[in-house]
Design a protein around this motif. Structure first.
Motif, PDB file in Angstrom:
ATOM      1  N   VAL A 279       0.645  -1.035   0.395  1.00  0.00           N
ATOM      2  CA  VAL A 279       0.086  -0.146   0.361  1.00  0.00           C
ATOM      3  C   VAL A 279       1.312   0.962  -0.104  1.00  0.00           C
ATOM      4  O   VAL A 279       2.302   1.181   0.267  1.00  0.00           O
ATOM      5  CB  VAL A 279      -0.788  -0.254   1.164  1.00  0.00           C
ATOM      6  N   ASN A 280       0.096   2.534  -0.502  1.00  0.00           N
ATOM      7  CA  ASN A 280       0.844   4.029  -0.178  1.00  0.00           C
ATOM      8  C   ASN A 280       0.229   4.468   0.928  1.00  0.00           C
ATOM      9  O   ASN A 280      -1.556   4.595   0.606  1.00  0.00           O
ATOM     10  CB  ASN A 280       1.353   4.203  -1.436  1.00  0.00           C
ATOM     11  N   ASP A 281       0.855   5.244   1.693  1.00  0.00           N
ATOM     12  CA  ASP A 281      -0.524   6.111   2.684  1.00  0.00           C
ATOM     13  C   ASP A 281      -0.944   7.039   1.654  1.00  0.00           C
ATOM     14  O   ASP A 281       0.277   7.732   0.539  1.00  0.00           O
ATOM     15  CB  ASP A 281       0.257   7.281   4.019  1.00  0.00           C
ATOM     16  N   VAL A 282      -1.950   8.326   1.699  1.00  0.00           N
ATOM     17  CA  VAL A 282      -2.088   9.211   1.191  1.00  0.00           C
ATOM     18  C   VAL A 282      -2.356   9.868   2.289  1.00  0.00           C
ATOM     19  O   VAL A 282      -2.878  10.439   2.893  1.00  0.00           O
ATOM     20  CB  VAL A 282      -4.182   8.921   0.577  1.00  0.00           C
TER      21      VAL A 282
ATOM     22  N   GLN B 244      -1.339  15.754   5.803  1.00  0.00           N
ATOM     23  CA  GLN B 244      -1.956  14.587   6.984  1.00  0.00           C
ATOM     24  C   GLN B 244      -2.306  13.503   6.200  1.00  0.00           C
ATOM     25  O   GLN B 244      -2.482  13.439   5.189  1.00  0.00           O
ATOM     26  CB  GLN B 244      -3.667  15.230   7.181  1.00  0.00           C
ATOM     27  N   ILE B 245      -1.645  12.165   6.637  1.00  0.00           N
ATOM     28  CA  ILE B 245      -2.384  10.782   5.457  1.00  0.00           C
ATOM     29  C   ILE B 245      -3.727  10.849   6.193  1.00  0.00           C
ATOM     30  O   ILE B 245      -4.466  10.970   7.068  1.00  0.00           O
ATOM     31  CB  ILE B 245      -1.664   9.732   7.487  1.00  0.00           C
ATOM     32  N   LEU B 246      -4.237  10.529   5.431  1.00  0.00           N
ATOM     33  CA  LEU B 246      -5.873  10.834   4.819  1.00  0.00           C
ATOM     34  C   LEU B 246      -6.821   9.071   4.389  1.00  0.00           C
ATOM     35  O   LEU B 246      -8.134   8.380   4.535  1.00  0.00           O
ATOM     36  CB  LEU B 246      -6.188  11.324   3.570  1.00  0.00           C
ATOM     37  N   GLY B 247      -5.496   8.249   4.445  1.00  0.00           N
ATOM     38  CA  GLY B 247      -5.702   6.693   4.982  1.00  0.00           C
ATOM     39  C   GLY B 247      -5.258   5.984   3.341  1.00  0.00           C
ATOM     40  O   GLY B 247      -4.086   6.230   3.838  1.00  0.00           O
ATOM     41  N   TRP B 248      -5.182   4.797   2.739  1.00  0.00           N
ATOM     42  CA  TRP B 248      -4.364   4.320   2.096  1.00  0.00           C
ATOM     43  C   TRP B 248      -4.326   4.204   0.302  1.00  0.00           C
ATOM     44  O   TRP B 248      -5.626   4.197   0.564  1.00  0.00           O
ATOM     45  CB  TRP B 248      -3.585   3.605   2.470  1.00  0.00           C
ATOM     46  N   ARG B 249      -3.860   3.855  -0.439  1.00  0.00           N
ATOM     47  CA  ARG B 249      -3.973   3.293  -1.759  1.00  0.00           C
ATOM     48  C   ARG B 249      -3.362   1.533  -1.951  1.00  0.00           C
ATOM     49  O   ARG B 249      -2.143   1.545  -1.141  1.00  0.00           O
ATOM     50  CB  ARG B 249      -3.279   4.103  -3.557  1.00  0.00           C
ATOM     51  N   TYR B 250      -4.527   0.919  -2.293  1.00  0.00           N
ATOM     52  CA  TYR B 250      -3.988  -0.257  -2.382  1.00  0.00           C
ATOM     53  C   TYR B 250      -3.041  -0.828  -4.020  1.00  0.00           C
ATOM     54  O   TYR B 250      -3.308  -0.133  -4.687  1.00  0.00           O
ATOM     55  CB  TYR B 250      -4.778  -1.612  -3.082  1.00  0.00           C
ATOM     56  N   GLU B 251      -2.154  -1.123  -3.336  1.00  0.00           N
ATOM     57  CA  GLU B 251      -0.537  -0.960  -4.996  1.00  0.00           C
ATOM     58  C   GLU B 251      -0.884  -2.422  -4.952  1.00  0.00           C
ATOM     59  O   GLU B 251      -0.943  -2.664  -6.573  1.00  0.00           O
ATOM     60  CB  GLU B 251       0.742  -0.503  -4.442  1.00  0.00           C
TER      61      GLU B 251
END
Length: 100
Positions: free
Chosen positions: A58-61, A68-75
């Motif tokens: 994953v990548n932090d969004v 600010q970290i808002l969530g993540w992206r599935y790589e």
């Protein structure tokens, strides 16, 4: 920590970073059945994480303004049943707000 499932959130059309109020995602651009969306964010580096649904890269969004970290992206998903998540985003309810 709650997750944002767009199909359950009728109403206003824009999601903003709760911290700095910058527009992060348009609800009109998110298709919940496919978990697709265009967002105004920056992505962190690839990182392997053990999530409830298994191992994922994953990548932090991050908010493009305040970081600010808002969530993540599935790589990448390592389990075949989770491959549909690749390239999709999760936004945390606690980190974003809806406005009209």
């Amino acid at each position: 920590m709650g997750l944002l499932f767009v199909e359950t959130l009728p109403g206003p059309k824009v999601f903003k970073c709760k911290l700095c109020k910058v527009d992060s995602a348009s609800q009109d651009e998110i298709v919940s059945k496919d978990f697709q969306g265009r967002v105004n964010v920056c992505l962190g580096p690839n990182e392997d994480r053990h999530l409830l649904s298994g191992l994922h890269t994953v990548n932090d969004v991050h908010c493009s303004s305040c970081q600010q970290i808002l969530g993540w992206r599935y790589e990448k998903a390592y389990e075949e049943s989770q491959k549909y998540k690749e390239g999709k985003y999760i936004l945390e309810k606690a980190k974003v707000m809806k406005v009209g």
